[in-house]
Design a protein around this motif. Structure first.
Motif, short mmCIF file in Angstrom:
data_model
loop_
_atom_site.label_atom_id
_atom_site.label_comp_id
_atom_site.label_asym_id
_atom_site.label_seq_id
_atom_site.Cartn_x
_atom_site.Cartn_y
_atom_site.Cartn_z
N HIS A 60 9.85 -45.29 32.11
CA HIS A 60 11.17 -44.66 32.02
C HIS A 60 11.90 -44.60 33.36
N ALA A 61 11.19 -44.29 34.42
CA ALA A 61 11.81 -44.19 35.74
C ALA A 61 11.59 -45.47 36.56
N GLY A 62 11.23 -46.55 35.90
CA GLY A 62 10.92 -47.79 36.59
C GLY A 62 12.14 -48.56 37.02
N GLY A 63 11.90 -49.63 37.68
CA GLY A 63 12.97 -50.50 38.16
C GLY A 63 12.58 -51.10 39.49
N TRP A 64 13.52 -51.74 40.11
CA TRP A 64 13.32 -52.42 41.39
C TRP A 64 13.90 -51.58 42.52
N ARG A 65 13.17 -51.54 43.65
CA ARG A 65 13.61 -50.84 44.86
C ARG A 65 13.22 -51.67 46.07
N LEU A 66 13.84 -51.36 47.19
CA LEU A 66 13.44 -52.00 48.44
C LEU A 66 12.05 -51.49 48.83
N ALA A 67 11.22 -52.38 49.33
CA ALA A 67 9.88 -52.01 49.76
C ALA A 67 9.85 -51.52 51.21
#
Length: 89
Positions: A60-67
């Protein structure tokens, strides 16, 4: 997809991520901003994930972010991550 299209998608997406580093971006939202398919987004960002440029989360709170911080990511890092040589002979 051509390499320049991959680079364009990657840089555009990373720019949005840099502007909102605490936000997770779904493949669907990124695809909508780039007029492409979410599968294409996942393929390109998957290449960036392998190089430690982005991370992804599921659920639900997933997705792509900067590492890592945006100011530590270079265009050369992104270009290399998508599999393009920096110089042609």
């Amino acid at each position: 997809m051509k390499r320049n299209n991959k680079l364009s998608l990657a840089l555009h997406t990373l720019g949005h991520m840099a502007a909102a580093p605490d936000q997770a971006f779904t493949s669907e939202a990124i695809a909508g901003h780039n007029a492409t398919n979410p599968v294409v987004v996942r393929r390109v960002l998957g290449l960036l994930r392998v190089q430690g440029i982005v991370v992804s989360g599921k659920g639900h709170a997933g997705g792509w972010r900067l590492a890592r911080p945006a100011d530590s990511i270079t265009v050369a890092d992104v270009y290399t991550a998508i599999g393009a040589p920096l110089m042609t002979v």
